[in-house]
Design a protein around this motif. Sequence first.
Motif, mmCIF file in Angstrom:
data_model
loop_
_atom_site.group_PDB
_atom_site.id
_atom_site.type_symbol
_atom_site.label_atom_id
_atom_site.label_comp_id
_atom_site.label_asym_id
_atom_site.label_seq_id
_atom_site.Cartn_x
_atom_site.Cartn_y
_atom_site.Cartn_z
ATOM 1 N N ALA A 199 -3.440 6.071 6.536
ATOM 2 C CA ALA A 199 -3.019 7.307 7.195
ATOM 3 C C ALA A 199 -1.622 7.722 6.733
ATOM 4 C CB ALA A 199 -3.048 7.115 8.710
ATOM 5 N N MET A 200 -0.718 6.766 6.612
ATOM 6 C CA MET A 200 0.642 7.072 6.164
ATOM 7 C C MET A 200 0.652 7.536 4.710
ATOM 8 S SD MET A 200 2.739 3.975 8.024
ATOM 9 C CE MET A 200 4.359 4.505 7.480
ATOM 10 N N SER A 201 -0.167 6.910 3.868
ATOM 11 C CA SER A 201 -0.260 7.336 2.467
ATOM 12 C C SER A 201 -0.800 8.756 2.374
ATOM 13 C CB SER A 201 -1.155 6.377 1.676
ATOM 14 O OG SER A 201 -0.528 5.128 1.491
ATOM 15 N N GLU A 202 -1.763 9.092 3.224
ATOM 16 C CA GLU A 202 -2.272 10.463 3.249
ATOM 17 C C GLU A 202 -1.152 11.453 3.579
ATOM 18 O OE1 GLU A 202 -5.638 11.380 5.582
ATOM 19 O OE2 GLU A 202 -6.999 10.001 4.551
ATOM 20 N N ARG A 203 -0.327 11.112 4.569
ATOM 21 C CA ARG A 203 0.763 12.008 4.966
ATOM 22 C C ARG A 203 1.802 12.125 3.850
ATOM 23 N NH1 ARG A 203 -0.155 9.288 9.964
ATOM 24 N NH2 ARG A 203 1.632 7.887 9.692
ATOM 25 N N ILE A 204 2.106 11.009 3.199
ATOM 26 C CA ILE A 204 3.060 11.025 2.084
ATOM 27 C C ILE A 204 2.554 11.949 0.975
ATOM 28 C CG2 ILE A 204 4.004 9.626 0.185
ATOM 29 C CD1 ILE A 204 4.061 7.263 2.230
ATOM 30 N N LEU A 205 1.304 11.773 0.575
ATOM 31 C CA LEU A 205 0.746 12.576 -0.510
ATOM 32 C C LEU A 205 0.646 14.053 -0.128
ATOM 33 C CD1 LEU A 205 -1.979 10.039 -1.679
ATOM 34 C CD2 LEU A 205 -0.014 10.798 -3.033
ATOM 35 N N SER A 206 0.310 14.316 1.124
ATOM 36 C CA SER A 206 0.231 15.709 1.581
ATOM 37 C C SER A 206 1.601 16.378 1.516
ATOM 38 C CB SER A 206 -0.310 15.762 3.013
ATOM 39 O OG SER A 206 -1.634 15.275 3.072
ATOM 40 N N ASP A 207 2.630 15.677 1.962
ATOM 41 C CA ASP A 207 3.990 16.232 1.921
ATOM 42 C C ASP A 207 4.454 16.457 0.487
ATOM 43 O OD1 ASP A 207 4.177 16.281 4.665
ATOM 44 O OD2 ASP A 207 5.261 14.375 4.823
ATOM 45 N N ASN A 235 0.803 -1.214 0.000
ATOM 46 C CA ASN A 235 0.000 0.000 0.000
ATOM 47 C C ASN A 235 0.842 1.274 0.000
ATOM 48 O OD1 ASN A 235 -1.981 -1.899 0.151
ATOM 49 N ND2 ASN A 235 -2.913 -1.158 2.036
ATOM 50 N N LEU A 236 1.990 1.253 0.670
ATOM 51 C CA LEU A 236 2.826 2.456 0.705
ATOM 52 C C LEU A 236 3.693 2.595 -0.537
ATOM 53 C CD1 LEU A 236 3.928 2.507 4.448
ATOM 54 C CD2 LEU A 236 2.044 3.732 3.355
ATOM 55 N N VAL A 237 4.294 1.514 -0.970
ATOM 56 C CA VAL A 237 5.164 1.587 -2.145
ATOM 57 C C VAL A 237 4.368 1.977 -3.388
ATOM 58 C CG1 VAL A 237 6.680 0.270 -3.691
ATOM 59 C CG2 VAL A 237 6.901 0.017 -1.208
ATOM 60 N N THR A 250 -4.526 4.705 14.608
ATOM 61 C CA THR A 250 -5.333 3.714 13.906
ATOM 62 C C THR A 250 -5.311 2.395 14.666
ATOM 63 O OG1 THR A 250 -3.443 3.141 12.522
ATOM 64 C CG2 THR A 250 -4.977 4.761 11.646
ATOM 65 N N THR A 251 -6.332 1.582 14.467
ATOM 66 C CA THR A 251 -6.478 0.354 15.245
ATOM 67 C C THR A 251 -6.003 -0.894 14.507
ATOM 68 O OG1 THR A 251 -8.773 0.083 14.485
ATOM 69 C CG2 THR A 251 -8.427 1.317 16.531
ATOM 70 N N ASN A 252 -5.470 -0.727 13.291
ATOM 71 C CA ASN A 252 -4.984 -1.879 12.537
ATOM 72 C C ASN A 252 -3.995 -1.423 11.458
ATOM 73 O OD1 ASN A 252 -6.650 -1.378 9.955
ATOM 74 N ND2 ASN A 252 -8.202 -1.381 11.570
ATOM 75 N N PRO A 253 -3.139 -2.314 10.974
ATOM 76 C CA PRO A 253 -2.152 -1.935 9.960
ATOM 77 C C PRO A 253 -2.783 -1.413 8.663
ATOM 78 C CG PRO A 253 -1.483 -3.961 11.023
ATOM 79 C CD PRO A 253 -2.885 -3.670 11.512
ATOM 80 N N TYR A 254 -3.916 -1.971 8.244
ATOM 81 C CA TYR A 254 -4.583 -1.451 7.038
ATOM 82 C C TYR A 254 -4.853 0.041 7.183
ATOM 83 C CZ TYR A 254 -8.478 -0.158 4.032
ATOM 84 O OH TYR A 254 -9.299 0.507 3.160
ATOM 85 N N GLY A 255 -5.478 0.418 8.300
ATOM 86 C CA GLY A 255 -5.770 1.826 8.528
ATOM 87 C C GLY A 255 -4.507 2.671 8.586
ATOM 88 N N GLU A 256 -3.451 2.115 9.163
ATOM 89 C CA GLU A 256 -2.195 2.858 9.256
ATOM 90 C C GLU A 256 -1.594 3.099 7.883
ATOM 91 O OE1 GLU A 256 0.693 5.076 11.110
ATOM 92 O OE2 GLU A 256 -1.229 4.350 11.860
ATOM 93 N N THR A 257 -1.721 2.129 6.954
ATOM 94 C CA THR A 257 -1.203 2.352 5.601
ATOM 95 C C THR A 257 -1.960 3.477 4.905
ATOM 96 O OG1 THR A 257 -2.638 0.724 4.462
ATOM 97 C CG2 THR A 257 -0.553 -0.083 5.374
ATOM 98 N N TYR A 275 -9.416 7.602 11.065
ATOM 99 C CA TYR A 275 -9.898 8.338 12.235
ATOM 100 C C TYR A 275 -9.635 7.587 13.537
ATOM 101 C CZ TYR A 275 -12.388 11.490 9.061
ATOM 102 O OH TYR A 275 -12.699 12.409 8.092
ATOM 103 N N GLY A 276 -9.326 6.297 13.450
ATOM 104 C CA GLY A 276 -9.160 5.517 14.655
ATOM 105 C C GLY A 276 -10.480 5.406 15.402
ATOM 106 N N ASP A 277 -10.387 5.183 16.711
ATOM 107 C CA ASP A 277 -11.604 5.048 17.528
ATOM 108 C C ASP A 277 -12.023 6.431 18.021
ATOM 109 O OD1 ASP A 277 -13.717 4.003 18.859
ATOM 110 O OD2 ASP A 277 -12.557 2.812 20.298
#
Length: 329
Positions: free
Chosen positions: A153-161, A100-102, A144-151, A128-130
């Motif tokens: 959130a991280m992709s959002e941060r990558i694209l924003s930067d 998902n990140l690559v 986030t409560t699971n790795p899927y959600g974290e990917t 959004y997490g809980d």
Amino acid sequence: MNILVTGGAGYIGSHTCVSLIAAGHDVIVADNLCNSKIETIDKIEKISGKSIIFYEIDVTEESKVEEIFLKHNIDGVIHFAGLKAVGESVSKPLDYYYNNLVSTMVLSKACIRHRVSKFVFSSSATVYGDNKVPFKEDMPLLETTNPYGETKAMSERILSDISKANEGFSVSLLRYFNPVGAHESGLIGEDPNGIPNNLMPFITQVAKGKLKKLSIFGSDYDTVDGTGVRDYIHVVDLAEGHVKAIEKLEKGINIYNLGTGKGTSVLELVETFKRINNIDVPYEVVDRRPGDIASCYADVSKAEYELGWKAVRTVEDMVRDSWRFEMGV
């Protein structure tokens, strides 16, 4: 516009291709078919009446993505390609982080290199997490409560930067909720390979007799009936939201919830399916699933105000269309 749709043979991607073509755009599809079928491309063409350029590639492979950008004058990218099962992400986190990140980095790098200014990302309410419902785009994101959600959130941060560092690169982050339903033709819908991870195809396969019974994960949440509450959105409404997002993409970072703004419990969805389609769905309640939260639904006012988009199809439409697709009607 000439739009590259990654994961375009998948569930949401295929419906978005249909909606894009209906709106007058041309699509190029890239998909590795790990959780989709090549026959879906033929069905998109049958519904739309237009032929589609298709590449069977994995968009984590930079050289193959580069070939597509060299061959075609691409105006925008809608990025769906990714692993998406919450439960599986808990047991296979490395697969999820890599894929998902690559893929997000490879595609955004190609966009910068080829001056493609429009990028729509398939994000998720899991970022959004809980958090306190309804989820709003401007609320602080919890862990986030699971790795899927974290990917996501991280992709959002990558694209924003990337967008901040490249003025000509505009991004729309679409946080959508729980897509269900199918195209009214019955030709395309949610058709996972193997045992389904998502609720609706599990319901339809149990109703059809392909699976013995539905497992409902948890009955002790603080909700109307103890089962998890989600914002179910018809996949065609969701697809139309993507069309609006890329057509009205403003400079910089744009974030939108795509949902209905209403929560429906798992049991309510099952009972609605049974009532509308006049068929039984045997189920059993089992332990909670790792990574799940009790309640998740959207504040959708921003998308309505800025994009002119609003979900119009009902839960009854969702269960009816899902069953029609399962039965091949």
